[in-house]
Design a protein around this motif. Structure first.
Motif, PDB file in Angstrom:
ATOM      1  N   VAL A 148      33.516  46.505  35.245  1.00 31.13           N
ATOM      2  CA  VAL A 148      32.098  46.187  35.468  1.00 31.13           C
ATOM      3  C   VAL A 148      31.530  45.455  34.257  1.00 31.13           C
ATOM      4  CG1 VAL A 148      29.783  47.178  35.736  1.00 31.13           C
ATOM      5  CG2 VAL A 148      31.699  48.065  37.098  1.00 31.13           C
ATOM      6  N   ILE A 149      31.842  45.953  33.063  1.00 33.77           N
ATOM      7  CA  ILE A 149      31.335  45.301  31.839  1.00 33.77           C
ATOM      8  C   ILE A 149      31.869  43.870  31.740  1.00 33.77           C
ATOM      9  CG2 ILE A 149      31.388  45.349  29.319  1.00 33.77           C
ATOM     10  CD1 ILE A 149      31.503  48.400  29.482  1.00 33.77           C
ATOM     11  N   ALA A 150      33.159  43.699  32.053  1.00 36.50           N
ATOM     12  CA  ALA A 150      33.771  42.367  31.962  1.00 36.50           C
ATOM     13  C   ALA A 150      33.140  41.394  32.953  1.00 36.50           C
ATOM     14  CB  ALA A 150      35.274  42.474  32.212  1.00 36.50           C
ATOM     15  N   VAL A 151      32.863  41.870  34.185  1.00 37.51           N
ATOM     16  CA  VAL A 151      32.234  41.017  35.204  1.00 37.51           C
ATOM     17  C   VAL A 151      30.824  40.625  34.768  1.00 37.51           C
ATOM     18  CG1 VAL A 151      31.346  40.960  37.554  1.00 37.51           C
ATOM     19  CG2 VAL A 151      33.618  41.909  37.113  1.00 37.51           C
ATOM     20  N   LEU A 152      30.071  41.598  34.252  1.00 37.29           N
ATOM     21  CA  LEU A 152      28.702  41.309  33.782  1.00 37.29           C
ATOM     22  C   LEU A 152      28.730  40.364  32.591  1.00 37.29           C
ATOM     23  CD1 LEU A 152      27.097  44.871  34.040  1.00 37.29           C
ATOM     24  CD2 LEU A 152      26.780  42.927  35.589  1.00 37.29           C
ATOM     25  N   LEU A 153      29.717  40.567  31.719  1.00 39.05           N
ATOM     26  CA  LEU A 153      29.847  39.691  30.550  1.00 39.05           C
ATOM     27  C   LEU A 153      30.142  38.254  30.970  1.00 39.05           C
ATOM     28  CD1 LEU A 153      29.855  39.751  27.425  1.00 39.05           C
ATOM     29  CD2 LEU A 153      32.322  40.138  27.538  1.00 39.05           C
ATOM     30  N   GLY A 154      30.968  38.113  32.005  1.00 43.19           N
ATOM     31  CA  GLY A 154      31.287  36.781  32.486  1.00 43.19           C
ATOM     32  C   GLY A 154      30.122  36.127  33.203  1.00 43.19           C
ATOM     33  N   ARG A 155      29.349  36.949  33.943  1.00 45.02           N
ATOM     34  CA  ARG A 155      28.249  36.378  34.735  1.00 45.02           C
ATOM     35  C   ARG A 155      27.027  36.062  33.888  1.00 45.02           C
ATOM     36  NH1 ARG A 155      27.053  39.012  40.470  1.00 45.02           N
ATOM     37  NH2 ARG A 155      29.150  38.141  40.656  1.00 45.02           N
ATOM     38  N   PHE A 156      26.694  36.952  32.963  1.00 40.49           N
ATOM     39  CA  PHE A 156      25.456  36.764  32.197  1.00 40.49           C
ATOM     40  C   PHE A 156      25.695  36.369  30.744  1.00 40.49           C
ATOM     41  CE2 PHE A 156      24.537  40.001  35.490  1.00 40.49           C
ATOM     42  CZ  PHE A 156      23.588  39.285  36.218  1.00 40.49           C
ATOM     43  N   GLY A 157      26.896  36.608  30.259  1.00 40.38           N
ATOM     44  CA  GLY A 157      27.169  36.277  28.861  1.00 40.38           C
ATOM     45  C   GLY A 157      28.000  35.028  28.693  1.00 40.38           C
ATOM     46  N   GLY A 158      28.523  34.526  29.788  1.00 39.01           N
ATOM     47  CA  GLY A 158      29.300  33.302  29.729  1.00 39.01           C
ATOM     48  C   GLY A 158      30.664  33.449  29.075  1.00 39.01           C
ATOM     49  N   TYR A 159      31.143  34.691  28.968  1.00 38.35           N
ATOM     50  CA  TYR A 159      32.469  34.893  28.340  1.00 38.35           C
ATOM     51  C   TYR A 159      33.448  35.435  29.376  1.00 38.35           C
ATOM     52  CZ  TYR A 159      36.203  36.385  25.256  1.00 38.35           C
ATOM     53  OH  TYR A 159      37.425  36.532  24.659  1.00 38.35           O
ATOM     54  N   HIS A 160      34.595  34.778  29.504  1.00 38.86           N
ATOM     55  CA  HIS A 160      35.602  35.191  30.492  1.00 38.86           C
ATOM     56  C   HIS A 160      36.735  35.949  29.810  1.00 38.86           C
ATOM     57  CE1 HIS A 160      38.203  35.114  34.002  1.00 38.86           C
ATOM     58  NE2 HIS A 160      39.179  34.613  33.240  1.00 38.86           N
ATOM     59  N   MET A 161      36.930  37.184  30.212  1.00 39.17           N
ATOM     60  CA  MET A 161      38.052  37.964  29.698  1.00 39.17           C
ATOM     61  C   MET A 161      39.293  37.732  30.560  1.00 39.17           C
ATOM     62  SD  MET A 161      36.414  41.637  28.662  1.00 39.17           S
ATOM     63  CE  MET A 161      38.040  42.192  28.105  1.00 39.17           C
ATOM     64  N   GLN A 162      40.461  37.847  29.946  1.00 41.13           N
ATOM     65  CA  GLN A 162      41.704  37.674  30.675  1.00 41.13           C
ATOM     66  C   GLN A 162      41.821  38.748  31.767  1.00 41.13           C
ATOM     67  OE1 GLN A 162      44.311  35.228  30.234  1.00 41.13           O
ATOM     68  NE2 GLN A 162      42.487  34.318  29.327  1.00 41.13           N
ATOM     69  N   THR A 163      42.128  38.306  32.991  1.00 44.57           N
ATOM     70  CA  THR A 163      42.189  39.215  34.132  1.00 44.57           C
ATOM     71  C   THR A 163      43.599  39.237  34.730  1.00 44.57           C
ATOM     72  OG1 THR A 163      41.607  37.478  35.709  1.00 44.57           O
ATOM     73  CG2 THR A 163      39.782  38.707  34.686  1.00 44.57           C
ATOM     74  N   VAL A 164      43.774  40.102  35.741  1.00 44.64           N
ATOM     75  CA  VAL A 164      45.049  40.179  36.449  1.00 44.64           C
ATOM     76  C   VAL A 164      45.397  38.824  37.066  1.00 44.64           C
ATOM     77  CG1 VAL A 164      46.221  41.208  38.430  1.00 44.64           C
ATOM     78  CG2 VAL A 164      44.888  42.656  36.893  1.00 44.64           C
ATOM     79  N   GLN A 165      44.411  38.149  37.626  1.00 39.73           N
ATOM     80  CA  GLN A 165      44.645  36.832  38.233  1.00 39.73           C
ATOM     81  C   GLN A 165      45.133  35.829  37.190  1.00 39.73           C
ATOM     82  OE1 GLN A 165      41.490  35.369  40.708  1.00 39.73           O
ATOM     83  NE2 GLN A 165      42.140  33.246  40.542  1.00 39.73           N
ATOM     84  N   ASP A 166      44.557  35.868  36.002  1.00 38.01           N
ATOM     85  CA  ASP A 166      44.987  34.965  34.927  1.00 38.01           C
ATOM     86  C   ASP A 166      46.438  35.243  34.548  1.00 38.01           C
ATOM     87  OD1 ASP A 166      42.425  33.820  34.756  1.00 38.01           O
ATOM     88  OD2 ASP A 166      41.747  35.420  33.420  1.00 38.01           O
ATOM     89  N   PHE A 167      46.775  36.518  34.463  1.00 41.48           N
ATOM     90  CA  PHE A 167      48.128  36.907  34.071  1.00 41.48           C
ATOM     91  C   PHE A 167      49.149  36.471  35.121  1.00 41.48           C
ATOM     92  CE2 PHE A 167      51.493  40.266  34.006  1.00 41.48           C
ATOM     93  CZ  PHE A 167      52.049  39.931  32.771  1.00 41.48           C
ATOM     94  N   ALA A 168      48.817  36.652  36.402  1.00 44.29           N
ATOM     95  CA  ALA A 168      49.742  36.295  37.482  1.00 44.29           C
ATOM     96  C   ALA A 168      49.844  34.787  37.675  1.00 44.29           C
ATOM     97  CB  ALA A 168      49.304  36.949  38.785  1.00 44.29           C
ATOM     98  N   GLY A 169      48.808  34.068  37.250  1.00 46.16           N
ATOM     99  CA  GLY A 169      48.805  32.623  37.449  1.00 46.16           C
ATOM    100  C   GLY A 169      48.530  32.229  38.884  1.00 46.16           C
ATOM    101  N   MET A 170      48.002  33.174  39.660  1.00 47.46           N
ATOM    102  CA  MET A 170      47.716  32.919  41.071  1.00 47.46           C
ATOM    103  C   MET A 170      46.796  34.010  41.596  1.00 47.46           C
ATOM    104  SD  MET A 170      51.339  34.269  42.713  1.00 47.46           S
ATOM    105  CE  MET A 170      50.768  34.233  44.396  1.00 47.46           C
ATOM    106  N   THR A 171      46.167  33.769  42.723  1.00 53.25           N
ATOM    107  CA  THR A 171      45.357  34.793  43.375  1.00 53.25           C
ATOM    108  C   THR A 171      46.277  35.738  44.130  1.00 53.25           C
ATOM    109  OG1 THR A 171      43.503  33.266  43.649  1.00 53.25           O
ATOM    110  CG2 THR A 171      43.519  35.225  45.045  1.00 53.25           C
ATOM    111  N   LEU A 172      46.183  37.010  43.789  1.00 56.39           N
ATOM    112  CA  LEU A 172      47.055  37.993  44.419  1.00 56.39           C
ATOM    113  C   LEU A 172      46.452  38.441  45.742  1.00 56.39           C
ATOM    114  CD1 LEU A 172      48.099  40.184  41.349  1.00 56.39           C
ATOM    115  CD2 LEU A 172      49.331  38.299  42.413  1.00 56.39           C
TER     116      LEU A 172
END
Length: 511
Positions: free
Chosen positions: A192-216
């Protein structure tokens, strides 16, 4: 009967079982994706392997609460087969692997797992915790063109901070409430914190999708017959991979079972678990899976989250299936920091910290075995480490027992001499044992007294026989006294190939 069933059901905390299973389902995602890259298959195939393996093993498991999935051990073994012969041979090898495991379970060979000494267990746990720790380092990298590079500067600091937050929640939340598993709460909060940070803070944290290199996102596993020819050549190709994978998988399953037994102070059924592993891999082969076995890290997460029955073990793969079918949007936004934090806490809980204080307090050979298994687990694989540990333990035991064989010499009033033997007479002690006697210097009658000694194997029988022959070559008589039942049976079975017979064995009246 109804009362018994009702009593058992009343002892099950259904909420804890479901929440524990969901926690494990989330923890399975990055591991399954990582194992797919190791084996050279798609992440979805690895995730579906986790679903099929987990469901089948949970239904037939001999250790309720244990989690089975696609694993690093099987991925490493099968990677060579995928690279050289492709997916079809992989599926065929997994089917054969399941058959081998089923055969081992049906023949009840799981009892030999009890031969694994405790220092080997300690070395395995310490080595495995270090392997889990090292495996998380790849999640601190970011995908770039041509490969992956380490996070730098503020990106690394932010991820470390969120890993710390996750670990803090897992550590402190149980002190406040046990209403929900701490690991699940930590993953939800940090996501939740990471999603809020990305939406309102403009910072994207590395996610499962980033690690997989594709949408799971995937669907239900489909029944599939491997497209390989049923020939001796195919069998020759897949057999080595199937045998090694079967043994590696069962070794990890049996050790995980023993760890969970210790944590829960209950006893699982080894042979039943082996059969469950075989059925899981057999099903995996027919559903296009890469094979798997039990996962100690996720099993520990399940137990510590409150999972104790097949319910949590089944909810984990079921939850994973639901996530990849309908909740892919949730899976893909989970920050890697949350999952790393969960696994770091598993490392802390798995490592046997008390073993660091053992030096000088336990036999040196046990320390050597424990350290050797730890190092081999880190740099090789689990099966090799355990086999090496058992061999080292056996050699150390044989050496120690071999040095304990001795004899007290007593000169009798009638002129005869008695050797009061002590210890175990077997392959490890025969050389020391034979040096205790002096056929040329001894009197005409010599008595070997076995009251505090035991002949353990044919090497021991042959050692006694060799001594008897030496004495007889010098014209002297040898009498064997107080021969125990076990040793007597060995002499009796070997009487046609030795010079020892009943006339040389005298028993006291009370025998």
């Amino acid at each position: 009967m109804k009362q018994i069933i009702s009593h058992k059901l009343s002892n099950i905390n259904l909420k804890n079982e479901i929440l524990a299973g969901l926690t494990v389902a989330l923890a399975l995602i990055p591991e399954s994706v990582a194992f797919a890259f190791v084996a050279g298959v798609s992440p979805i195939l690895s995730l579906q392997t986790a679903v099929v393996m987990g469901m089948v093993a949970a239904l037939f498991s001999g250790r309720p609460g244990m989690i089975s999935s696609s694993t690093a051990a099987i991925s490493v073994v099968m990677a060579g087969l995928v690279a050289s012969h492709g997916l079809e041979h992989l599926f065929a090898a997994v089917i054969l692997m399941g058959m081998i495991q089923l055969l081992i379970g049906v023949l009840k060979l799981g009892k030999y797992a009890r031969m694994i000494p405790y220092p080997v267990m300690l070395g395995f746990l310490n080595g495995l915790s270090i392997v889990i720790l090292i495996s998380q380092f790849d999640l601190f990298k970011v995908n770039i063109a041509g490969g992956r590079e380490w996070l730098q500067g503020s990106d690394l600091l932010i991820m470390l901070a969120f890993v710390g937050v996750t670990m803090a929640i897992i550590h402190f939340l149980p002190k406040l409430t046990r209403a929900i598993p701490a690991s699940l709460a930590a993953i939800v909060v940090v996501t939740v914190i990471a999603v809020l940070l990305g939406r309102f803070g403009g910072y994207h944290m590395q996610t499962v999708q980033d690690f997989a290199g594709m949408t799971l996102k995937g669907g239900l596993p489909q029944f599939y017959l491997p497209q390989v020819s049923l020939s001796l050549e195919t069998f020759r190709i897949i057999l080595p991979y199937a045998v090694i994978s079967a043994l590696v998988g069962l070794t990890e399953a049996v050790l995980t079972l023993r760890v969970i037994d210790e944590m829960t102070e209950t006893k699982g059924h080894t042979d039943k678990e082996i059969i469950a592993q075989g059925l899981g891999n057999l099903a995996n082969g027919f559903f296009g899976g890469m094979g798997g076995d039990s996962m100690i890290g996720q099993s520990i997460i399940n137990i510590k989250s409150g999972g104790r029955t097949r319910i949590s073990s089944f909810v984990a793969p079921l939850g994973l299936l639901i996530f990849i079918m309908f909740g892919s949007s949730i899976i893909n936004v989970i920050p890697l920091a949350a999952l790393v934090g969960v696994m770091f806490m598993v490392v802390i809980g798995t490592f046997k910290w008390e073993s660091l204080k053992y030096n000088g307090k336990i036999p040196r050979q046990d320390m050597v075995v424990m350290l050797a298994v730890t190092v081999i687990t880190i740099f090789s694989d689990l099966a090799t480490a355990v086999i090496a540990g058992v061999i080292l333990s056996a050699l150390a035991f044989a050496w120690k027992k071999g040095t304990e064989a001795d004899a007290l010499i007593v000169d009798n009033p009638d002129g005869s001499r008695t050797y009061k033997l002590n210890g175990s007479i077997f392959f490890g002690s025969v050389l020391n044992f034979q040096e205790l006697f002096s056929p040329k210097e001894d009197p005409e009658v010599v008595i070997f007294d076995f009251e505090t000694a035991k002949v353990m194997d044919y090497s021991g029988v042959e050692a006694i026989n060799t001594l008897v022959e030496k004495y007889e070559a010098c014209g002297k008589k040898v009498i064997l006294n107080h021969v125990g039942r076990y040793s007597m049976n060995l002499f009796k079975d070997a009487r046609k190939i030795t010079s020892i017979d009943k006339q040389k064995i005298e028993q006291p009246p009370h025998c």
